[in-house]
Scaffold this active site. Structure first.
Site: not given
Ligand SMILES: Cc1cc2nc3c(=O)[nH]c(=O)nc-3n(C[C@H](O)[C@H](O)[C@H](O)COP(=O)(O)OP(=O)(O)OC[C@H]3O[C@@H](n4cnc5c(N)ncnc54)[C@H](O)[C@@H]3O)c2cc1C
Length: 380
Positions: A125, A127, A129, A154, A266, A361, A364
């Protein structure tokens, strides 16, 4: 794998996708489930073990061959790929790269056959990016660790029987250095899995929270050395990024096929819309971008197969390919017009499905940070 055998595998995948999976797409989306018989056929084709070494029952594909297999397979809804994606990638590769012989013998044959479904549990929740900031704790008590904490989003957690879990073993270290990786079976006491989340797309693929309440992990279930967990996760993700990039290319190919077909059929203003240069421009942009994406994935995969470090290449592929398929899906909706916005042709479904590739993963933005960091190291 010999080129001839590989080509036979690619042909078999193409037939399977065209004849079995594409006809099931709408049903999978409506029911949010992949039919058991389709899963069984995927297992029989060896899809769960594409990347697992042959001595443990897998097909032992090189990175290049795995990417080629995904180019072919991912011409169908990405939810199908997700069913075996964790076994091929993030859920198994920590074990393949860092596991002891005993750990590999115990788990890899089941992972390769698909009997064991694996998940990769890094995100929490707090941790996302900033994945080095994991708070789930693993405290050493004699001959075992005790895990406490929560993981979020996950993939395949609801079906998994084995989790690769990143947890903090050294609370005095705030970043990746204090993190270790563990193999944790689903039936461990104190491990619970939440309900699947409602998502924007990729119905049929599921993500759940995973909670650890005093879960015991014996010493021999640690993956790699103590403090190596973040390195395990990053190496797994480098590889995973190439896999996801090839998935994006496969989906783009499908959208291009559909767009060309529709544009030829089309008719408006008394002729096929394919005759209009503005439609042709969209088709051409999608074709050129998909070709570029394919070439960059093959190049990076070959470099990885030859033993080179591909941190920058993998991040560049993930960034370009995930953004590329987003543009291709957007153009497909435009080419289909109203029919692209309604559910009839499945184009709006792909549009929603591919949005994920820019987020997980490593988003961008994170890929850009990785690329820039590597550029500073390499000086170019
Ligand atoms: C369908 C799905 C499947 C997934 N499967 C897995 C899995 O199997 N195992 C697992 O461990 N995780 C999994 N995830 C988690 C996924 O890897 C994370 O959602 C992703 O890494 C982004 O983290 P967050 O959602 O907390 O977003 P946040 O980290 O909160 O990011 C929010 C926004 O801020 C931006 N941001 C964050 N830090 C920076 C920075 N330093 N500079 C610029 N922009 C930044 C991000 O790019 C994003 O646009 C999954 C997620 C989804 C939605």
């Amino acid at each position: 794998m010999e080129t001839e055998t590989r080509d036979q595998l690619l042909d078999a995948l193409k037939r399977f996708v065209d004849e079995r999976l594409i006809p099931l797409e709408a049903k999978v989306s409506e029911t949010d489930a992949i039919p058991a018989d389709a899963l069984a056929e995927m297992r029989a084709l060896g899809l769960f073990g594409l990347s697992i070494p042959e001595e443990y029952g897998g097909l032992g594909l090189s990175m290049e061959d795995e990417c080629r297999a995904m180019f072919e397979f991912c011409r169908c809804s990405p939810a199908f790929r997700s069913a075996f994606g964790t076994n091929v990638g993030i859920g198994s590769q920590g074990l393949v790269m860092f596991g002891t012989e005993a750990q590999k013998q115990k788990w890899l044959p089941g992972i390769a056959s698909g009997e064991v479904v694996t998940s990769f549990a890094l995100t929490e929740p707090e941790a996302g990016s900033d994945s080095a900031s994991v708070r789930t704790k693993a405290e050493l008590r004699g001959d075992h660790y005790v895990l406490n904490g929560a993981k979020r989003y996950i993939t395949n957690a609801n079906r998994a029987s084995l989790f690769t879990v990143m947890a903090r073993t050294d609370p005095s270290q705030k970043g990746g250095a204090g993190v270790s990786a563990f193999l944790v079976p689903r039936d461990s006491e104190g491990l619970s899995v939440g309900k699947p989340e409602k998502k924007m797309g990729q119905q049929g693929a599921h993500i759940c929270d995973v909670n650890f309440d005093n879960v015991k992990a014996p010493l021999d279930m640690r993956l790699g050395e103590e403090g190596q967990g973040f390195k395990v996760a990053m190496q797994v993700l480098d590889r995973g990024r190439l896999h996801i990039s090839s998935v994006c290319v496969g989906v783009a190919e499908r959208l291009i096929e559909e767009s060309v077909k529709y544009a030829a059929e089309r008719k408006q203003f008394g002729q096929a819309i394919a005759n209009f240069q503005m439609i042709q421009a969209m088709l051409a942009d999608s074709r050129a971008e998909a070709n570029a994406a394919r070439a960059m994935v093959i190049d990076a995969a070959r470099k990885r197969d030859s033993g080179q470090t591909v941190v920058m290449e993998a991040a560049s592929c993930k960034l370009f390919c995930s953004e590329m398929v987003g543009r291709v899906a957007d153009r497909a909706v435009q080419i289909f017009g109203g029919a692209g916005y309604t559910a009839d042709h499945g184009i709006e479904r792909f549009y929603r499905d591919v949005r994920l590739f820019r987020i997980y993963e490593g988003s961008s933005e994170i890929q850009r940070l990785v690329i820039a960091r590597e550029m500073m190291k390499r000086g170019r």
